[in-house]
Write an enzyme that holds these catalytic residues in place. Structure first.
Site, PDB file in Angstrom:
ATOM      1  N   GLY B  29      25.179  33.883  -0.236  1.00 22.72           N
ATOM      2  CA  GLY B  29      25.469  33.061   1.055  1.00 22.72           C
ATOM      3  C   GLY B  29      25.752  34.130   1.961  1.00 22.72           C
ATOM      4  N   CYS B 238       8.204   4.608  -0.207  1.00 24.21           N
ATOM      5  CA  CYS B 238       7.026   5.099   0.709  1.00 24.21           C
ATOM      6  C   CYS B 238       5.887   4.146   0.729  1.00 24.21           C
ATOM      7  CB  CYS B 238       6.593   6.252   0.027  1.00 24.21           C
ATOM      8  SG  CYS B 238       4.991   7.157   0.506  1.00 24.21           S
ATOM      9  N   CYS B 241       2.677   5.858  -1.638  1.00 25.08           N
ATOM     10  CA  CYS B 241       2.742   5.756  -3.058  1.00 25.08           C
ATOM     11  C   CYS B 241       3.990   4.718  -3.728  1.00 25.08           C
ATOM     12  CB  CYS B 241       3.267   7.157  -3.677  1.00 25.08           C
ATOM     13  SG  CYS B 241       4.972   7.872  -3.245  1.00 25.08           S
ATOM     14  N   CYS B 263       6.372   9.508   2.183  1.00 26.38           N
ATOM     15  CA  CYS B 263       6.927  10.771   1.584  1.00 26.38           C
ATOM     16  C   CYS B 263       6.545  12.004   2.430  1.00 26.38           C
ATOM     17  CB  CYS B 263       6.402  10.826   0.302  1.00 26.38           C
ATOM     18  SG  CYS B 263       6.970   9.840  -0.940  1.00 26.38           S
ATOM     19  N   CYS B 269       4.187  12.735  -3.516  1.00 20.34           N
ATOM     20  CA  CYS B 269       3.385  11.461  -2.939  1.00 20.34           C
ATOM     21  C   CYS B 269       2.208  11.177  -3.845  1.00 20.34           C
ATOM     22  CB  CYS B 269       3.156  11.530  -1.615  1.00 20.34           C
ATOM     23  SG  CYS B 269       2.767   9.502  -0.839  1.00 20.34           S
TER      24      CYS B 269
END
Lengths: 249, 282
Positions: B29, B238, B241, B263, B269
């Site tokens: 970080g 979605c 899909c 998606c 997808c």
């Protein structure tokens, strides 16, 4: 003893700002530092509050030497046990965020993570400094000068500090707003048992707020004592001049 | 072609970047400064990510590049081609087959595995920038772990919108120490960063910073006790899909304002659509 300053010296490239300044401050005591512009009073305040380094001398807070204290500890002091009220509220506030967030910042800095209670405390403090809590989501930009100054005070006092530094807290405000602010400050200082160091060029402010006064000229302390005593019966030539130059209405 | 070094950058530059990467992995970080180079693309197009990818690429790697989850948008296509030409590495659009995935603002829906590396393109690496413009001050704040101001930002969100409205570049704390900006990924992806099996590297080219989240490292999104961290949800699955597990993009399909949600991860997808169609489908 809360604060002990001994033989403090500060120079800016040869120019004297503070020379051999020593004083003590006890808990709950308000000390006013007066003097004309350039007399070193603001430099002194910045040196004591660790915003500025100094050349020689010592400052002890509750027995701890500030010169030997690490950066982390100093900043921790700054945001928990100390407060700093700037002359220009814009220097002390975050102008980009709401009034409530300004007051709540210190709480969040010490680990408060409950939004509801932060908000409640912020609202209480806004009410205490006579700002309508309904305006807590407004930006300080929309506040008047006097309100900004009161907001800055609330932001500092929310962590219940023991010592507060004020640099010309009433500077730039008109007289009636000044009077209200002074009244508020006097009440808060008394209720919370705050110790304060107030830098001002206005002897009336010193008289209203402080119990002790220190007169500075060219970086030196020319006289110090009880406020009433010094203002009624100034001993040093410069103090006499200062007292006699106050405008009478 | 023969004059260009493997993966475009010269070996000294790659060594410099690898040193920064090692430091970044060692201090999860923490933003490590590095001598970011000019790349043959404008700032904002992934110069940081490209430099990180160039420094870690080996001839055996398989590279996948996504832009907002999609493999077929300009940024993704051009970066993929860039490395296919300058390094001659294999490329793929399938998340599982890739060893290195360079991404702009999404984490693939398919869980990442050990051995994979996810390279993020970062525009502004400093999460504190919003409230503290001074770089000297933000560095001190990181050093002293003064992160109260981060919550001031979230407080402002709730005060203004009634909930934490920050929906991307959502600040998080890595390994209980540094607060970092996970690049402008939707906050939907933030939980995927926590204890992720893959190594995650972040490169900011213009700002000249590199940081990292090593595998299996704790990443906690900041929040309030009474306003806990939450990810986006959608009412519909979605439109292509039918999957309800991924992050959905809103797409306007005509001038009348008709919209559909699909998606954002094109590989996910396609996989889901194939599953739904069954093994007998053409």
């Amino acid at each position: 003893m809360l604060l002990e300053v001994k033989g403090l010296n500060k120079r800016y490239e040869g120019q004297v700002a503070c020379e051999d300044v020593s004083f003590d401050l006890w808990p709950g005591e308000v000390l006013a530092i007066v003097g004309e512009s350039g007399s070193g009073k603001t430099s002194l305040l910045k040196c004591i509050s660790t915003q500025l380094g100094f050349d020689s001398g010592t400052v002890h807070y509750k027995g701890a030497d500030l010169g030997a204290m690490g950066e982390a500890a100093k900043r921790e002091l700054m945001r928990t046990q100390w407060g700093f009220v700037h002359q220009d509220a814009r220097d002390g506030l975050r102008m980009g965020v709401s009034a409530g967030a300004n007051v709540g910042e210190r709480l969040m800095a010490v680990g408060e993570r409950h939004y509801g209670s932060i908000r409640q405390t912020a609202a209480e403090w806004m009410a205490r400094v006579e700002i309508d809590p309904a305006r807590m989501d407004e930006s300080p930009r929309q506040f008047s000068g006097g309100m900004r100054q009161r907001l800055q005070i609330a932001r500092n006092l929310v962590s219940r500090p023991q010592l507060i530094f004020m640099d010309e807290p009433t500077g730039g405000l008109d007289v009636s707003v000044q009077a209200r602010l002074l009244d508020l400050l006097r009440g808060l200082v008394r209720d919370m048992g705050l110790a304060a160091i107030v830098v001002t060029h206005d002897l009336a402010v010193a008289k209203l707020l402080s119990s002790r006064i220190m007169v500075m000229q060219k970086g030196r302390v020319v006289e110090q004592g009880l406020t009433d005593q010094v203002l009624e019966d100034p001993q040093a030539a410069y103090s006499q001049l200062l007292v006699s130059s106050v405008l009478q209405v | 072609m023969t004059q260009i070094n493997f993966a475009y950058l010269n070996e000294q530059t790659k060594r410099m970047i690898r040193r920064a990467l090692l430091k970044a992995v060692a201090i999860p970080g923490y933003q490590v400064p590095f001598a970011s180079r000019e790349m043959p693309m404008p700032y904002g197009w992934g110069t940081g990510g490209v430099q990180v990818t160039a420094a870690i690429l080996t001839p055996d790697d398989t590279l996948k590049v996504i832009d907002q989850g999609a493999d077929d948008t300009t940024n993704a296509v051009s970066i993929r081609k860039f490395f296919a030409r300058t390094a001659g590495v294999a490329t793929t659009t399938e998340t599982q087959k890739a060893t290195i995935i360079q991404t702009r603002h999404r984490v693939p829906e398919h869980p990442l595995t050990e051995g994979q590396i996810l390279v993020y393109q970062v525009p502004i690496p400093e999460p504190l920038r919003f409230l503290e413009p001074r770089e000297t001050e933000t560095r001190t704040m990181h050093a002293l772990e003064e992160y109260g101001v981060m919550h001031v930002k979230l407080y402002e969100d709730i005060a203004t919108h009634g909930h934490i409205a920050t929906s991307y570049a959502y600040p998080a704390k890595v390994a209980s120490r540094y607060v970092f900006d996970p690049s402008p990924i939707p906050k939907f992806d933030n939980p995927k960063l926590n204890h992720c099996a893959a190594l995650q590297l972040f490169g900011a080219g213009r700002e000249k910073r590199i940081y990292a989240v090593p595998p299996f490292t704790q990443v906690i999104s900041l929040d309030f006790e009474d306003h806990p961290f939450e990810v986006q949800r959608w009412d519909t699955p979605c439109a292509i899909c039918g999957s309800g597990t991924g992050y959905l993009d809103e797409i306007i399909t005509d001038d009348a304002g008709t919209r559909m949600f699909v998606c954002s991860d094109t590989d996910h997808c396609a996989t889901q659509a194939a599953l739904k169609a069954g093994p007998n489908a053409a």
